[in-house]
Design an enzyme around this catalytic site. Structure first.
Site, PDB file in Angstrom:
ATOM      1  CB  CYS A 108      -3.598   4.423   1.607  1.00  0.00           C
ATOM      2  SG  CYS A 108      -4.004   2.715   1.998  1.00  0.00           S
ATOM      3  CB  CYS A 126      -0.806   2.409   2.644  1.00  0.00           C
ATOM      4  SG  CYS A 126      -1.785   2.020   1.177  1.00  0.00           S
TER       5      CYS A 126
END
Length: 182
Positions: free
Chosen positions: A102, A105
């Protein structure tokens, strides 16, 4: 009379088990004592399995030590998350649910680390939502990554979805002020 055992790892006493135990779990052979039955006991993060075999007893022990440090982000998994949350007591716990792939993230990770250094009265955790941890992620109701869950007294009290730093700070502040006033 209860049996009390003190298990100390030594090269001759321990050997890795096979068949489904993680590397942290070891098999220890101890002399047979009366009163040892086939049973499992779970004490915090320690699990002891007593099994009688012939003239000896086998004790399988799993002891994981998880240290949660002030100003640090602690990586958790499906087995360590709830014990750490329970051990936090009345402290606020913030959980970052992320994945390795991600992009957002990865962008918010250093900011999340900085928050752990700023709010020393808050426990900061992170959970990789990989297939192994999927049951916990599902239990916590994750739909997108990153998702931040803020817990108090073993209950989710706030949630922030996405890499929204300002929203995360506001949610932490709200939880902290509610905690100090209630």
């Amino acid at each position: 009379m209860p049996l009390s055992l003190r298990l100390a790892p030594s090269p001759t006493a321990l050997s890795p088990t096979t068949g489904g135990f993680s590397p942290a779990k070891k098999q220890c052979r101890i002399p047979s004592y009366s009163g040892v039955a086939t049973t499992t006991r779970r004490i915090g993060l320690c699990s002891l399995d007593y099994v009688k075999r012939g003239d000896s007893s086998v004790v399988r022990c799993s002891l994981q030590t998880v240290n949660v440090s002030v100003g640090q982000v602690t990586e958790v998994d499906k087995d360590t998350f709830w014990p750490i949350v329970k051990a936090a007591g009345e402290k606020i716990v913030v959980l970052d649910m992320y994945t390795q792939w991600c992009g957002p993230c990865k962008v918010i990770a250093p900011k999340y680390k900085a928050l752990s250094e700023k709010y020393e009265d808050v426990v900061f955790l992170k959970l990789d939502c990989n297939p192994e941890n999927r049951p916990l992620a599902k239990e916590l109701g994750i739909r997108v990554v990153p998702t931040f869950k803020i817990l108090k007294d073993n209950q989710v009290v706030k949630e922030v979805t996405g890499a929204k730093y300002d929203d995360l700070v506001a949610a932490i502040e709200t939880a902290r002020s509610a905690s100090s006033s209630g």
